[in-house]
Design an enzyme around this catalytic site. Sequence first.
Site, PDB file in Angstrom:
ATOM      1  CE  LYS A 186     -27.013  70.799  32.771  1.00  0.00           C
ATOM      2  NZ  LYS A 186     -26.846  69.378  32.485  1.00  0.00           N
TER       3      LYS A 186
HETATM    4  C1  LIG Z   1     -20.901  71.082  33.699  1.00  0.00           C
HETATM    5  C2  LIG Z   1     -21.539  71.039  32.340  1.00  0.00           C
HETATM    6  N1  LIG Z   1     -21.114  71.892  31.384  1.00  0.00           N
HETATM    7  C3  LIG Z   1     -21.639  71.897  30.162  1.00  0.00           C
HETATM    8  C4  LIG Z   1     -22.650  71.021  29.817  1.00  0.00           C
HETATM    9  C5  LIG Z   1     -23.178  71.027  28.417  1.00  0.00           C
HETATM   10  O1  LIG Z   1     -24.485  71.487  28.337  1.00  0.00           O
HETATM   11  P1  LIG Z   1     -25.325  71.330  26.983  1.00  0.00           P
HETATM   12  O2  LIG Z   1     -25.814  69.915  26.931  1.00  0.00           O
HETATM   13  O3  LIG Z   1     -26.446  72.313  27.123  1.00  0.00           O
HETATM   14  O4  LIG Z   1     -24.419  71.660  25.869  1.00  0.00           O
HETATM   15  C6  LIG Z   1     -23.136  70.116  30.759  1.00  0.00           C
HETATM   16  C7  LIG Z   1     -24.218  69.194  30.380  1.00  0.00           C
HETATM   17  O5  LIG Z   1     -24.688  68.381  31.082  1.00  0.00           O
HETATM   18  C8  LIG Z   1     -22.561  70.120  32.054  1.00  0.00           C
HETATM   19  O6  LIG Z   1     -22.972  69.239  32.978  1.00  0.00           O
END
Ligand SMILES: Cc1ncc(COP(=O)(O)O)c(C=O)c1O
Length: 382
Positions: A186
């Site tokens: 990210k």
């Molecule tokens: C659009 C979106 N929402 C949620 C997430 C979930 O994030 P995390 O891995 O921090 O739980 C991601 C992860 O890539 C994502 O791309």
Amino acid sequence: MTITVPFYRHDLRPADAEKIAKVLATPILTSGSVGKAVEAQLAAFFGTRYAGLTNSWTNGALAALLAMDIGQGDEVIVPAMTFISSANIAEILGAKPVFVDVAPDTLLISLDRMRDAVTERTRAVIPVHLYGQMVDIRQMKAVLSEMGRPDIRIIEDSAHCFEGRFDDYGPSAHSDVAIFSFYATKNVACGEGGAFVTNSEDLYLKLMQTRLHGMSAGAVDRYQKGHYRHWDMERLGTKANLPDLLAALLPDQIATIRDRLSIRQALAARYESAFRDTPIRIAPVRQEALSARHIFPIHVRPAIRDRAIGILNESGIGVAVNFRSVPTATYYARKYGYTAADFPVSYEWGEGEITLPLFPSMTRAEQDYVIETVRGKVAPLC
Ligand SMILES: Cc1ncc(COP(=O)(O)O)c(C=O)c1O
């Protein structure tokens, strides 16, 4: 000449280990004063009253749904073009994720489809700021109000959009809560992590409990001033707090995020002009949006997508697919009977999408090589 271009290269360096070493020199490895300072920094950055760190977007969003008492029998509206976790969090809690298609001109949740999907069971909508472009949350809120449903909570999936804006506002300005991801790739990253920001005191206080089992006091607070304090459990929670060991990697990245945005913008602009005269489609960005340019998606004819990925990989270029339509994944299609015809825009986009490398330390030679390979070997197949 073949060179290797990774899909992503993070910006943390061995010198950043010093930040972790400082935490190791204190008695608190879990959530303590380092995380509290980052929370204050986040609240200042977003101009919100409250912020809380979490160990992922997913766990932060689960904690948010628990704080809102969303579960069995409830419906949560989610766009079909997103990562699976945007929907899984509702499904895990026994609520039904009601998928809606995205708008072809933005690839973001269609407010018309959202309107059609609202029922008396709808408790929340999860707009996703896909690829870094914000959904117009002010408009979404106005639509829900016009429908006589201002009670429907808006939970922004800001995993792709930390520094992006829409018009004159950013994430959390018009919603109940905006949730971020600090996952490895990210724009702000600490391996695994996340955060929420909100202006609601009620939601903040509940979320601070649901992010830590539902306990009424965190570990540091329980031992304050050397005296043990009893804690209570008033609501069910999960384990979503971020340890200081990881929080220590965040402050410098947050402070410099806007500098890195201009690098991302320049890389995205170069890709866009390089592909303009080819049949390759580019994800559109509305004029009112300042995209965080988290990733750079292109779209090719679905029939040649996998062949194109093979060619790029054989040429030493790392790529990904963000994303294939979520309701047509086996689990959701089998459980709810969703088909591709229910989400034509999301499905078609998801069958032809390829994400190209884009990261601040990408060199001009690396980007030139990706452009040359896409133009020379992929575009002719489209
Ligand atoms: C659009 C979106 N929402 C949620 C997430 C979930 O994030 P995390 O891995 O921090 O739980 C991601 C992860 O890539 C994502 O791309």
